[in-house]
Each structure stands twice: as structure tokens, then as C-alpha cells.
Scaffold this motif. Structure first.
Motif, PDB file in Angstrom:
ATOM      1  N   ILE A   7      24.649  15.468  32.097  1.00  0.00           N
ATOM      2  CA  ILE A   7      25.583  15.558  33.229  1.00  0.00           C
ATOM      3  C   ILE A   7      24.819  15.132  34.478  1.00  0.00           C
ATOM      4  N   LYS A   8      25.302  14.111  35.175  1.00  0.00           N
ATOM      5  CA  LYS A   8      24.546  13.550  36.296  1.00  0.00           C
ATOM      6  C   LYS A   8      25.407  13.403  37.542  1.00  0.00           C
ATOM      7  N   ASN A   9      25.010  14.128  38.587  1.00  0.00           N
ATOM      8  CA  ASN A   9      25.629  14.006  39.927  1.00  0.00           C
ATOM      9  C   ASN A   9      27.146  14.149  39.889  1.00  0.00           C
ATOM     10  N   THR A  10      27.637  15.089  39.083  1.00  0.00           N
ATOM     11  CA  THR A  10      29.084  15.247  38.945  1.00  0.00           C
ATOM     12  C   THR A  10      29.681  16.035  40.105  1.00  0.00           C
ATOM     13  N   LYS A  11      30.950  15.751  40.359  1.00  0.00           N
ATOM     14  CA  LYS A  11      31.669  16.415  41.452  1.00  0.00           C
ATOM     15  C   LYS A  11      33.104  16.656  41.028  1.00  0.00           C
ATOM     16  N   LYS A  12      33.622  17.843  41.370  1.00  0.00           N
ATOM     17  CA  LYS A  12      35.027  18.163  41.140  1.00  0.00           C
ATOM     18  C   LYS A  12      35.590  18.752  42.413  1.00  0.00           C
ATOM     19  N   GLN A  13      36.704  18.176  42.870  1.00  0.00           N
ATOM     20  CA  GLN A  13      37.280  18.580  44.146  1.00  0.00           C
ATOM     21  C   GLN A  13      38.795  18.645  44.042  1.00  0.00           C
ATOM     22  N   GLY A  42      32.575  28.028  39.180  1.00  0.00           N
ATOM     23  CA  GLY A  42      32.713  26.655  38.699  1.00  0.00           C
ATOM     24  C   GLY A  42      32.333  26.448  37.245  1.00  0.00           C
ATOM     25  N   LYS A  43      31.968  27.503  36.534  1.00  0.00           N
ATOM     26  CA  LYS A  43      31.490  27.337  35.157  1.00  0.00           C
ATOM     27  C   LYS A  43      32.585  26.843  34.210  1.00  0.00           C
ATOM     28  N   THR A  44      33.789  27.413  34.311  1.00  0.00           N
ATOM     29  CA  THR A  44      34.881  26.962  33.448  1.00  0.00           C
ATOM     30  C   THR A  44      35.347  25.565  33.851  1.00  0.00           C
ATOM     31  N   THR A  45      35.327  25.285  35.140  1.00  0.00           N
ATOM     32  CA  THR A  45      35.680  23.943  35.615  1.00  0.00           C
ATOM     33  C   THR A  45      34.749  22.907  35.001  1.00  0.00           C
ATOM     34  N   LEU A  46      33.446  23.193  34.981  1.00  0.00           N
ATOM     35  CA  LEU A  46      32.480  22.261  34.403  1.00  0.00           C
ATOM     36  C   LEU A  46      32.728  22.088  32.910  1.00  0.00           C
ATOM     37  N   LEU A  47      33.016  23.179  32.210  1.00  0.00           N
ATOM     38  CA  LEU A  47      33.319  23.095  30.779  1.00  0.00           C
ATOM     39  C   LEU A  47      34.535  22.208  30.537  1.00  0.00           C
ATOM     40  N   ARG A  48      35.554  22.358  31.357  1.00  0.00           N
ATOM     41  CA  ARG A  48      36.779  21.561  31.218  1.00  0.00           C
ATOM     42  C   ARG A  48      36.539  20.095  31.589  1.00  0.00           C
ATOM     43  N   MET A  49      35.569  19.827  32.441  1.00  0.00           N
ATOM     44  CA  MET A  49      35.193  18.437  32.739  1.00  0.00           C
ATOM     45  C   MET A  49      34.542  17.794  31.516  1.00  0.00           C
ATOM     46  N   ILE A  50      33.705  18.566  30.804  1.00  0.00           N
ATOM     47  CA  ILE A  50      33.090  18.055  29.574  1.00  0.00           C
ATOM     48  C   ILE A  50      34.167  17.759  28.531  1.00  0.00           C
ATOM     49  N   ALA A  51      35.157  18.648  28.455  1.00  0.00           N
ATOM     50  CA  ALA A  51      36.240  18.486  27.468  1.00  0.00           C
ATOM     51  C   ALA A  51      37.189  17.342  27.825  1.00  0.00           C
ATOM     52  N   GLY A  52      37.304  17.045  29.127  1.00  0.00           N
ATOM     53  CA  GLY A  52      38.257  16.033  29.571  1.00  0.00           C
ATOM     54  C   GLY A  52      39.541  16.617  30.099  1.00  0.00           C
ATOM     55  N   PHE A  53      39.654  17.947  30.152  1.00  0.00           N
ATOM     56  CA  PHE A  53      40.848  18.592  30.700  1.00  0.00           C
ATOM     57  C   PHE A  53      40.909  18.469  32.223  1.00  0.00           C
ATOM     58  N   ASN A  54      39.733  18.341  32.861  1.00  0.00           N
ATOM     59  CA  ASN A  54      39.657  18.132  34.303  1.00  0.00           C
ATOM     60  C   ASN A  54      39.064  16.761  34.587  1.00  0.00           C
ATOM     61  N   ILE A  56      36.927  13.872  36.797  1.00  0.00           N
ATOM     62  CA  ILE A  56      35.608  13.861  37.424  1.00  0.00           C
ATOM     63  C   ILE A  56      35.678  12.946  38.640  1.00  0.00           C
ATOM     64  N   GLU A  57      35.435  13.513  39.824  1.00  0.00           N
ATOM     65  CA  GLU A  57      35.536  12.724  41.054  1.00  0.00           C
ATOM     66  C   GLU A  57      34.312  11.848  41.288  1.00  0.00           C
ATOM     67  N   ALA A  58      33.160  12.243  40.765  1.00  0.00           N
ATOM     68  CA  ALA A  58      31.937  11.453  40.927  1.00  0.00           C
ATOM     69  C   ALA A  58      30.970  11.825  39.818  1.00  0.00           C
ATOM     70  N   GLY A  59      30.009  10.921  39.555  1.00  0.00           N
ATOM     71  CA  GLY A  59      28.991  11.196  38.552  1.00  0.00           C
ATOM     72  C   GLY A  59      29.433  10.851  37.141  1.00  0.00           C
ATOM     73  N   THR A  60      28.580  11.201  36.165  1.00  0.00           N
ATOM     74  CA  THR A  60      28.872  10.873  34.771  1.00  0.00           C
ATOM     75  C   THR A  60      28.549  12.046  33.850  1.00  0.00           C
ATOM     76  N   ILE A  61      29.271  12.078  32.734  1.00  0.00           N
ATOM     77  CA  ILE A  61      28.976  13.000  31.635  1.00  0.00           C
ATOM     78  C   ILE A  61      28.833  12.150  30.384  1.00  0.00           C
ATOM     79  N   ALA A  62      27.734  12.368  29.641  1.00  0.00           N
ATOM     80  CA  ALA A  62      27.476  11.559  28.452  1.00  0.00           C
ATOM     81  C   ALA A  62      27.080  12.436  27.270  1.00  0.00           C
ATOM     82  N   PHE A  63      27.545  12.034  26.073  1.00  0.00           N
ATOM     83  CA  PHE A  63      27.057  12.590  24.821  1.00  0.00           C
ATOM     84  C   PHE A  63      26.002  11.601  24.318  1.00  0.00           C
ATOM     85  N   ASP A  64      24.748  12.039  24.258  1.00  0.00           N
ATOM     86  CA  ASP A  64      23.623  11.117  24.044  1.00  0.00           C
ATOM     87  C   ASP A  64      23.703  10.030  25.121  1.00  0.00           C
ATOM     88  N   ASP A  65      23.791   8.772  24.728  1.00  0.00           N
ATOM     89  CA  ASP A  65      23.826   7.692  25.733  1.00  0.00           C
ATOM     90  C   ASP A  65      25.235   7.187  26.013  1.00  0.00           C
TER      91      ASP A  65
END
Length: 368
Positions: A7-13, A42-54, A56-65
Motif C-alpha cells: 500500500i503506497k501513499n493511499t488517500k481516502k476522502q 480508518g482501519k475498516t476504511t483501509l480494509l474496504r479499499m483493499i477489497a475494492g468496496f471503497n 482510492i483517491e490517491a496512491g496504489t494498492i498491489a498484490f505482489d507487483d
């Protein structure tokens, strides 16, 4: 094979409300990683960003590469266990578990084999023909866990999975989750606000507050060496005492306490003479000393709690302190009104900068 999550430089607003701000985090393959913090951090928000339910306004989330920002939820290959179980009430245990496999259109024999294997793993084989309303809360949670894992996802996401269970069942289920996760070896992100739960099951913990991560560490390090006062206050309980630096020489710092004798602490960062610092002492880090030694205190409240005894004491500080003693090693059980003398275990206490409220102990890092 287990994957890493980057998870790199992610933002949720949400309009003007920033819930996650420039957050970066690396989760290792196969580890049980816990997001811990108070409600609204923000813990559940971050989890939902990983899942794709929320979004992502900025940054990236990656599984491996592989960056997954734009991958739809149904293609992200994760399993999820919710707080409310979310199992189908009109289906038996067996049908609930096979549901995801049937959607993948797998061969019948493979479905049968995988369902049987996962039921055995989570120990619910004997309930395969029951409907959810005939199961206990713990059994329902095992069904939810089996259903999430049977499809062989890359990542398992768990959102407050034990909060609806009673205290005894929570302990039983957290041990079961830990055992099952290690047996399968799946990368798991676990969300909870329960400190004891997080300490018991996690490989590493990220303590969150107001959309930021305060510290990432193994459970024992989070508890024993918190990076700042927020972590120290949130994980367990500490008595907060204002001390003054008397002198610092040869790696040893002498701290003047507001009541009782000075204490000497090793391995502190450079400090100035007469600088005020925050001394954090957990209840179990007090010691009972001989009469006339240490801090003079009066027992105000005694609570016998079986494994340990909790005391509330007046040490002349203008506020009360909490002290605990292990029942098995306590030489004497004090009564309300007794006078005692307290020392502190200087190898265990934590000291913080008064202004920044970050640790003064050399070598302790936030790892953020």
C-alpha cells in the motif's frame, strides 16, 4: 502461494473529510497483520479499499507487483469474513461453503473434495447438514471462515469478526482463527479495536489513529516499547507521571520523580538538565519496597481479580495511580488504608518527550 500486499501513499476522502491520509504499508506474504485502533481511525476504511468496496483517491494498492486499484471487486481474488457472518440463512452449512465454488463452475468432484477438506480444517464437518439458525455464534463464524477460504483466495480480509461473540467464545475463536490461518498460510488482514485480541493473534500490528499509522511492530514490541504516548495509552493502561532530568552521564539518565527517590534509566536519547519528560509506568511495572524506601503510597481501593490484585493508590501526586500484583508471587495482600512503598522497574518503563510525545528510548522506531 501467499502474496505480499503493498500500500503506497493511499488517500481516502469524503468531500472535506480525509479518512486515510498518504498511508503506506507493506504486509508480508503469509502473515496475519492486524489493523488496530479506536472507532473512526480508518482501519475498516483501509480494509474496504483493499477489497475494492471503497474507491482510492490517491496512491496504489498491489498484490505482489500487480496494482489492483482499477480491478473490479469480483476479480480481486480475496476472501472476506464480516462482523455479522453474512452466511445464507436458507442454505445448509455444506451449501453455504460450496456456493463460491459452484459460481466458479468447478467440477462436482473437486467441489466435494474441497468442501470436505475445509470443513475438516475448521472443525465443522458434523454440522454440514444444519441450517445457520441451528448453529451457535462460533459455529456460524467457522462457516463464514470456511466459505471465505475454500475458494483459495490470495488474501483473507477479516472485519471485526469476533465482536458479536461473548467473551469466552471470542477467546476460543481467536485461537481457532490463528491456528487455521497458520495451517493454510494465507496472507490475512485483520481489523479490530480489541487490544487483547490483536496482541493474541497477530504476527504484526499497525496501530492507527485519525487516518494515520502510529507504529508497526510485533505484538510484544507494541506493548513493551510503544513509539508514542498514543500507542502507550491505547495498548493496555499506563500511569503518566511528569519527571525532570537531573543528569545524564555514561549512558545513564537520572530522573527526578515528583514523589519519592530519583530513578536511573539506561539507553535514553540525549536530554538537557532540568528538561521535563513523561514517565509511563504500567501497573505491573511498580515494585513493592521495604518500609521507608521508594514512593510512599496509601491504598485507596483493592480489587482481587483472581490471577492478580489491582490497587488504586494515592502517592501524593494530585492524582491516583493504578498498581497490580501477581497473586502467585505477591508476598502480602494489602488492604484499603495500608501504607506501602513503591519502586519502579526501570528496565520496563517507557519515557517520552513532553513536546512531541514520542519515545526517548534509543532504538525504538515507528516503522511507518
Amino acid at each position: 502461494m501467499a502474496v505480499a500486499i503493498h500500500i503506497k501513499n493511499t488517500k481516502k476522502q469524503y468531500e472535506d473529510n480525509v479518512v486515510i491520509r498518504d498511508l503506506s504499508l507493506d504486509i508480508k506474504p503469509g502473515e496475519l497483520f492486524t489493523l488496530l485502533g479506536p472507532s473512526g481511525c480508518g482501519k475498516t476504511t483501509l480494509l474496504r479499499m483493499i477489497a475494492g468496496f471503497n474507491s482510492i483517491e490517491a496512491g496504489t494498492i498491489a498484490f505482489d507487483d500487480k496494482v489492483i486499484n482499477r480491478i473490479p471487486v469480483y476479480k480481486r481474488n480475496f476472501g472476506m469474513v464480516f462482523q455479522n457472518y453474512a452466511i445464507f440463512p436458507n442454505m445448509t452449512v455444506y451449501r453455504n461453503i460450496e456456493y463460491g465454488l459452484k459460481n466458479k463452475k468447478l467440477p462436482k468432484e473437486e467441489i466435494k473434495q474441497r468442501v470436505a477438506e475445509i470443513m475438516e480444517t475448521v472443525q465443522i464437518t458434523q454440522y454440514k447438514d444444519r441450517y445457520p439458525d441451528k448453529l451457535s455464534g462460533g459455529q456460524q463464524q467457522r462457516v463464514a471462515l470456511a466459505r471465505a477460504i475454500v475458494v483459495k483466495p490470495q488474501v483473507l480480509l477479516m472485519d471485526e469478526p469476533l465482536s458479536n461473540l461473548d467473551a469466552k467464545l471470542r477467546i476460543e475463536m481467536r485461537e481457532a482463527i490463528r491456528d487455521i490461518q497458520k495451517k493454510i498460510g494465507i496472507t490475512t488482514v485483520y481489523v479490530t479495536h480489541d487490544q487483547e485480541e490483536a496482541l493474541a493473534i497477530s504476527d504484526r500490528i499497525a496501530v492507527m489513529n485519525k487516518g494515520d499509522i502510529q507504529q508497526i511492530e510485533a505484538p510484544e514490541q507494541i506493548y513493551l516499547r510503544p513509539y508514542n504516548t498514543f500507542v502507550a495509552d491505547f495498548i493496555g493502561h499506563s500511569n503518566r507521571i511528569l519527571g525532570v532530568v537531573k543528569e545524564q552521564s555514561g549512558g545513564r539518565t537520572t530522573v527526578r520523580m515528583p514523589s519519592g527517590p530519583d530513578i536511573v534509566v539506561e539507553n535514553l536519547k540525549p536530554l538537557k538538565k532540568d528538561e521535563e519528560i513523561l514517565v509511563y509506568v504500567r501497573p505491573e511495572e511498580f515494585t513493592f519496597e521495604a518500609e521507608g524506601s521508594g514512593i510512599k503510597a496509601t491504598v485507596l481501593v483493592k480489587r482481587f481479580l483472581g490471577k492478580y490484585i489491582q490497587y488504586i493508590m494515592d502517592c501524593g501526586l494530585g492524582y491516583n495511580v493504578e498498581v497490580s500484583a501477581d497473586t502467585s508471587s505477591a508476598e502480602h495482600i494489602f488492604s484499603e488504608g495500608d501504607t506501602v512503598y513503591l519502586g519502579v522497574n526501570t528496565r520496563r518503563i517507557n519515557l517520552f518527550d513532553k513536546q512531541t510525545e514520542t519515545t526517548l528510548i534509543e532504538g525504538v522506531e515507528s516503522n511507518v
